[in-house]
Design an enzyme around this catalytic site. Sequence first.
Site, short mmCIF file in Angstrom:
data_model
loop_
_atom_site.label_atom_id
_atom_site.label_comp_id
_atom_site.label_asym_id
_atom_site.label_seq_id
_atom_site.Cartn_x
_atom_site.Cartn_y
_atom_site.Cartn_z
N HIS A 180 0.81 -1.23 0.00
CA HIS A 180 0.00 0.00 0.00
C HIS A 180 0.85 1.28 0.00
CE1 HIS A 180 1.12 -0.04 4.19
NE2 HIS A 180 0.62 1.19 4.30
N HIS A 194 1.20 6.75 -0.82
CA HIS A 194 0.44 5.88 0.08
C HIS A 194 -0.90 5.64 -0.59
CE1 HIS A 194 -1.82 4.70 3.67
NE2 HIS A 194 -0.64 4.43 4.22
#
Length: 160
Positions: free
Chosen positions: A66, A81
């Site tokens: 992620h 992110h």
Amino acid sequence: MFGFKKKSSKIELLAPSDGAVIDLSDTSDPVFSTGAMGIGFGLEPTDGSIYAPVAGKVTLIAETKHAIGFETEDGLQVLIHLGIDTVELKGRAFQLDVSQGQEVQAHDKLGTMNLRQIKAAGYKTTILTVITNSGELDLDFDLTTGETQSGRSVAQVTKK
């Protein structure tokens, strides 16, 4: 060490996906929205393809896929992110095509995030792009918000 090649040089940060660029303070993750992780921007993606916001070396790939970190030749440390709290998905919504240590060019495809799967699991798909070492540097940051396409310059960083 951070050093622009010329005093007036700027580094462009590109949109990592198609979507709407928003101020970092308008994102829902307090660690990012307060600037605790550095200066940057959010992007509400309309497409799951993810592209490099800068040219540089991939310095981090989270085990859960992620988050991806980069370091530019000028010493900026940039993190993307993918989604809010998506670490909880344990990598299930992400397919990455890069590896740690790899050199990438700005707008190289990094992989995909499954927007439907992330939303179905109850998480936000907001992509956060931050300069994690901005607290150590004296930078001007100029952001253009609104709809954009991946690969378009949405922010410029200049050393003061």
